[in-house]
Structures are given as C-alpha cells and as structure tokens.
Design a protein around this motif. Structure first.
Motif, PDB file in Angstrom:
ATOM      1  N   GLU A  45       0.827  -1.202   0.000  1.00 32.15           N
ATOM      2  CA  GLU A  45       0.000   0.000   0.000  1.00 32.15           C
ATOM      3  C   GLU A  45       0.863   1.253   0.000  1.00 32.15           C
ATOM      4  OE1 GLU A  45      -1.121   0.757   4.565  1.00 32.15           O
ATOM      5  OE2 GLU A  45      -1.699  -1.221   3.799  1.00 32.15           O
ATOM      6  N   ASN A  46       0.332   2.329  -0.506  1.00 30.82           N
ATOM      7  CA  ASN A  46       1.024   3.612  -0.512  1.00 30.82           C
ATOM      8  C   ASN A  46       0.358   4.550   0.480  1.00 30.82           C
ATOM      9  OD1 ASN A  46       2.835   2.907  -2.586  1.00 30.82           O
ATOM     10  ND2 ASN A  46       1.260   3.317  -4.122  1.00 30.82           N
ATOM     11  N   CYS A  47       1.127   5.507   0.954  1.00 31.30           N
ATOM     12  CA  CYS A  47       0.571   6.479   1.893  1.00 31.30           C
ATOM     13  C   CYS A  47      -0.433   7.372   1.167  1.00 31.30           C
ATOM     14  CB  CYS A  47       1.707   7.320   2.483  1.00 31.30           C
ATOM     15  SG  CYS A  47       1.120   8.644   3.561  1.00 31.30           S
ATOM     16  N   LYS A  48      -1.626   7.508   1.717  1.00 30.15           N
ATOM     17  CA  LYS A  48      -2.648   8.344   1.104  1.00 30.15           C
ATOM     18  C   LYS A  48      -2.362   9.827   1.267  1.00 30.15           C
ATOM     19  CE  LYS A  48      -6.265   4.865   1.735  1.00 30.15           C
ATOM     20  NZ  LYS A  48      -7.594   4.545   2.322  1.00 30.15           N
ATOM     21  N   SER A  49      -1.426  10.149   2.146  1.00 28.37           N
ATOM     22  CA  SER A  49      -1.056  11.558   2.356  1.00 28.37           C
ATOM     23  C   SER A  49       0.255  11.905   1.666  1.00 28.37           C
ATOM     24  CB  SER A  49      -0.942  11.859   3.859  1.00 28.37           C
ATOM     25  OG  SER A  49      -2.171  11.641   4.507  1.00 28.37           O
ATOM     26  N   GLY A  50       0.674  11.063   0.723  1.00 32.37           N
ATOM     27  CA  GLY A  50       1.894  11.356  -0.011  1.00 32.37           C
ATOM     28  C   GLY A  50       3.149  11.252   0.828  1.00 32.37           C
ATOM     29  N   GLY A  51       3.150  10.372   1.812  1.00 31.47           N
ATOM     30  CA  GLY A  51       4.325  10.212   2.662  1.00 31.47           C
ATOM     31  C   GLY A  51       4.399  11.208   3.792  1.00 31.47           C
ATOM     32  N   GLY A  52       3.292  11.854   4.145  1.00 32.90           N
ATOM     33  CA  GLY A  52       3.310  12.881   5.189  1.00 32.90           C
ATOM     34  C   GLY A  52       2.308  12.663   6.290  1.00 32.90           C
ATOM     35  N   CYS A  53       1.934  11.411   6.582  1.00 36.62           N
ATOM     36  CA  CYS A  53       0.924  11.169   7.628  1.00 36.62           C
ATOM     37  C   CYS A  53       1.607  11.040   8.980  1.00 36.62           C
ATOM     38  CB  CYS A  53       0.113   9.922   7.303  1.00 36.62           C
ATOM     39  SG  CYS A  53       1.096   8.410   7.219  1.00 36.62           S
ATOM     40  N   TYR A  54       2.016  12.151   9.535  1.00 35.37           N
ATOM     41  CA  TYR A  54       2.697  12.167  10.825  1.00 35.37           C
ATOM     42  C   TYR A  54       1.923  13.025  11.808  1.00 35.37           C
ATOM     43  CZ  TYR A  54       6.300  10.735   7.557  1.00 35.37           C
ATOM     44  OH  TYR A  54       6.982  10.112   6.571  1.00 35.37           O
ATOM     45  N   ASP A  55       2.195  12.786  13.102  1.00 33.06           N
ATOM     46  CA  ASP A  55       1.561  13.611  14.135  1.00 33.06           C
ATOM     47  C   ASP A  55       2.067  15.040  14.073  1.00 33.06           C
ATOM     48  OD1 ASP A  55       0.102  11.511  14.999  1.00 33.06           O
ATOM     49  OD2 ASP A  55       1.499  10.915  16.567  1.00 33.06           O
ATOM     50  N   GLY A  56       3.309  15.210  13.653  1.00 33.40           N
ATOM     51  CA  GLY A  56       3.898  16.546  13.534  1.00 33.40           C
ATOM     52  C   GLY A  56       4.440  16.746  12.136  1.00 33.40           C
ATOM     53  N   ASP A  57       5.612  17.372  12.031  1.00 33.62           N
ATOM     54  CA  ASP A  57       6.189  17.652  10.733  1.00 33.62           C
ATOM     55  C   ASP A  57       7.535  16.977  10.522  1.00 33.62           C
ATOM     56  OD1 ASP A  57       4.082  19.349  10.028  1.00 33.62           O
ATOM     57  OD2 ASP A  57       4.999  21.013  11.145  1.00 33.62           O
ATOM     58  N   ASP A  58       8.130  16.432  11.573  1.00 37.48           N
ATOM     59  CA  ASP A  58       9.480  15.880  11.472  1.00 37.48           C
ATOM     60  C   ASP A  58       9.394  14.375  11.258  1.00 37.48           C
ATOM     61  OD1 ASP A  58      12.087  14.969  11.854  1.00 37.48           O
ATOM     62  OD2 ASP A  58      12.552  16.686  13.148  1.00 37.48           O
ATOM     63  N   PHE A  59       9.919  13.906  10.130  1.00 32.29           N
ATOM     64  CA  PHE A  59       9.860  12.486   9.794  1.00 32.29           C
ATOM     65  C   PHE A  59      10.593  11.637  10.826  1.00 32.29           C
ATOM     66  CE2 PHE A  59      11.907   8.843   7.714  1.00 32.29           C
ATOM     67  CZ  PHE A  59      10.792   8.163   7.260  1.00 32.29           C
ATOM     68  N   LYS A  60      11.725  12.157  11.350  1.00 29.70           N
ATOM     69  CA  LYS A  60      12.526  11.381  12.284  1.00 29.70           C
ATOM     70  C   LYS A  60      11.916  11.337  13.680  1.00 29.70           C
ATOM     71  CE  LYS A  60      15.897  10.452   9.396  1.00 29.70           C
ATOM     72  NZ  LYS A  60      16.187   9.072   8.976  1.00 29.70           N
ATOM     73  N   LYS A  61      11.214  12.391  14.078  1.00 32.06           N
ATOM     74  CA  LYS A  61      10.742  12.504  15.453  1.00 32.06           C
ATOM     75  C   LYS A  61       9.277  12.136  15.628  1.00 32.06           C
ATOM     76  CE  LYS A  61      14.037  16.170  16.638  1.00 32.06           C
ATOM     77  NZ  LYS A  61      14.183  17.555  17.124  1.00 32.06           N
ATOM     78  N   ASP A  62       8.489  12.240  14.579  1.00 30.52           N
ATOM     79  CA  ASP A  62       7.050  12.045  14.710  1.00 30.52           C
ATOM     80  C   ASP A  62       6.639  10.631  14.326  1.00 30.52           C
ATOM     81  OD1 ASP A  62       6.734  14.736  15.493  1.00 30.52           O
ATOM     82  OD2 ASP A  62       6.841  15.340  13.400  1.00 30.52           O
ATOM     83  N   ARG A  63       5.409  10.292  14.655  1.00 30.72           N
ATOM     84  CA  ARG A  63       4.920   8.931  14.516  1.00 30.72           C
ATOM     85  C   ARG A  63       4.062   8.795  13.256  1.00 30.72           C
ATOM     86  NH1 ARG A  63       1.417   7.345  19.393  1.00 30.72           N
ATOM     87  NH2 ARG A  63       0.145   8.991  18.486  1.00 30.72           N
TER      88      ARG A  63
END
Length: 387
Positions: A45-63
């Motif tokens: 499956e692919n991310c429906k948010s274009g790879g940006g479905c995080y609680d915040g904005d930081d890929f390394k720190k957010d879930r």
C-alpha cells in the motif's frame, strides 16, 4: 546491576516504551515484529497523504499513521535484516554436544550494507541543483564576452565556464549592440549549466542542439526572475542590481511600456506563489528535461522523460510536505509557470523591433536569441555580425 536492556527506552518508530530491541535501532517488540513481517509479506500500500501522515512535521521525530510510512521510517532509521548461523549452516550431526548446538543458534550475524534511502537520493539531487544555481549566479556577475555563437557551436565546444569567469574589458557603447547584452549572455550561461548536467552526455549531438535551443531561453528568464524575486525586487534587474536597459530607453514611452512588460511578467507568478528555492530548482529542471520537444530521437525522449519524472515526483513531494491538503493544487500552479514563460519570446521580439524603430535602427539581436525565439533574418532586418 541493571543493564541497558533492563531499562525502558523510547521506541524510535512508535515512541512507545521499548524494553527489548535490536536491528541497531531502539525499537519495541511490536515494531520489531512489524518490520520482520513487513519484509516477508511486503508493503503494497502507498501512503494516502503522499508520505506525510505524521503527528507533527518531522519524519525522524514524529509517529507515522500508516503501514507504508511506518515501514519507510524503519528503513530510514537504519533497521536491517538479521539472520542466525543456524539458518545457513548444515544441521548438526549426532556427535555434536547439545550445549554447542545451543551456543551456535544464539550467534547473530549482522550484514552491514550502505544505507541509501530515497531521502538521501532526493537530498543529493537538491544539492547538485543548488550548486549549479549558485555557479550560475556567480558567473552571471562576471561574464563579459563579445562572441556570437550558434547553439550548434556551443554543443561542439567544451565547457566555457572558465572563460566566462574571466571578464573581458569591453566598451559596449562602441559595439553594434550599444549596451551589455544581459539577455544573450544569460542564455549562454544557461547552456553551460545544462552541459554540466549528468544526463547531457547521454544525448546525441542533434538532441543536444534541439534541447538547448528550446529550453535555454525560458530557463534564463525563470532564473533571473527568481533572482530578483529573492532580492525582493519588483521587476527583473541585472545581477549587479542595475537596470537591464539604459536609462534613456525608459524615457521613451513606447520603449518603457514594452521593456516593463518584459521585466515584470516573469515575476508575477513567482510573487503569487511565493515560490521557495527548492520549488524553483525543481521547476527549472522539469522545464529543461522536456521529452516532448519536436525532433528529439527516441533515445533522447527516453532519457529526458526519465529525468523529468524524477524531478516532477520530487516537486510533488515538496508541495505535499508544505501542505498535504493544497499540495496537488500548488503543484499544478507551479507547473503552469512554464507555459507563462512562453510569451517571453513574443515580448522579446517586440522589444527588439521597438528599440530599432525608436532608438537604434541597427540594434543587434544575438544569434542564440534569434534561434531561441525562432526568428530569422527576413523577419529581423538589419541583422549584422558582432565586431
């Protein structure tokens, strides 16, 4: 004494408490099992948010909130496959001591592989474009030559960047051009920047001529517009901060109107979009790598199409990271800037004829601009060679 394994730590993937972990990344048992299962089953499956479905904005720190992004984060943080010696070694014989068998089964081998993620590739592309952008800006300040080559001449020549970095003492008022040709010099510089790109050497000579003739002019106008936009100017200025044309031309009403149209129209979409530097760099590359140019060979179309798709995908990701909801719309508006730059050819044509009628009847129009704007000597009278 308590060991590190006894103390609860934070899972790098889901940020929950991790008492047990491996894969060289602190991860809870749930994320460890997820990563192992994902490698076996695959993540289709692919991310429906274009790879940006995080609680915040930081890929390394957010879930991440989906399986695809969770798996991608595992890879990006360095989680790797591990196997035991017992998987690869033959089964123990009957004479093997049980304690030795248990010891062998506990040995864990880690296969170290260079970790290259899509984020690394994207970052490298951006850095390469940024270096070329800075090179163009620096050389544009110094370039000062009186040559008038054709695009074919430029393709057959090697790199001219070193020559452009050594300015020549030229009194432009005493030449047929009467003023420093910032436009044609900028096009010559864009040609050298394109020649420095990795894909350029893969193209046939005929494809190189077609490419440069069709994209160098538009890339130049986009570049100088973005330079002035970043300098917070209302219209395009020369790289030294001065006007592109002599002050006396602004005193002639008809010349003033057409010159202001030439200098302001390419900046309008940049101001409306508030274009970022990364968006500009990617847009410029999408415009340069145009596989739809008439006359390109099949191999040239394939090479440019592959390059353009890579930059287009990256631009969409940049837009989605900026605003997942408005990302696709912004992506379309940025690409529309390319079509708006097409009118610069017609405006340039009108500028030349206006200057000849109102200022200098023998005003010189360089060879690269003549080819780029698809104008010939019959439509442009008084065409002369450079002295």
């Amino acid at each position: 004494m308590a060991t590190n394994l006894d103390r609860p730590q934070t899972c790098a993937i889901c940020h929950g408490k991790a008492y047990g972990y491996n894969y060289d990344v602190v991860s809870c048992n749930a994320c460890k099992m997820f990563f192992r299962r994902a490698n076996v089953e695959g993540i289709g499956e692919n991310c429906k948010s274009g790879g940006g479905c995080y609680d915040g904005d930081d890929f390394k720190k957010d879930r991440p909130r989906c399986r695809a992004c969770r798996y991608r984060k595992c890879i990006a943080l360095g989680m790797q496959h591990k196997s035991t010696d017992s998987d690869a070694s033959p089964s123990p014989g009957p004479d093997t001591h049980p304690r030795q068998q248990a010891k062998k089964s506990m040995i864990v081998a880690v296969v170290q592989k260079p970790l290259v993620t899509q984020a690394h590739i994207d970052s490298r592309l951006i850095q390469q474009m940024l270096v070329l952008h800075h090179t163009r800006r620096e050389v544009y300040l110094t370039i000062n030559i009186c040559e008038d080559p054709s695009f074919l001449d430029l393709v057959l020549e090697g790199s001219n960047l070193s020559k452009y970095k050594r300015p020549q003492p030229i009194e432009w008022e005493k030449t047929e051009r009467k003023l420093k040709p910032w436009g044609s010099l900028g096009v010559l510089l864009i040609v050298e920047i394109v020649k420095a790109m990795s894909f350029y050497e893969e193209l046939l000579l005929s494809d190189r001529v077609i490419l440069l003739k069709n994209v160098a002019f538009k890339s130049h106008h986009l570049s100088i517009a973005f330079d002035s936009f970043m300098a917070k100017k209302g219209r395009v200025l020369a790289p030294n901060g001065e006007e592109m044309f002599p002050d006396q031309l602004f005193q002639i009403a008809e010349c003033y109107d057409i010159i202001m149209d030439l200098l302001t129209s390419p900046m309008q979409p940049l101001l409306e979009l508030n274009l970022t530097e990364n968006e500009y760099l990617l847009l410029n590359m999408i415009m340069i790598c145009n596989p739809a140019l008439s006359g390109l060979s099949p191999s040239g179309q394939e090479i440019l199409s592959k390059e353009q798709q890579a930059y287009a995908k990256l631009l969409l990701q940049v837009c989605m990271m900026r605003d997942p909801r408005e990302g696709p719309a912004r992506y379309g508006k940025i690409l529309a800037v390319i079509e708006k730059l097409e009118r610069q050819k017609d405006v340039t044509h009108r500028v030349v004829h206006t200057l000849r009628r109102k200022w200098k009847p023998d005003f010189h129009f360089s060879g690269v601009l003549t080819e780029a704007c698809r104008l010939d000597s019959d439509r442009l009278p008084y065409m002369k060679t450079e002295i």
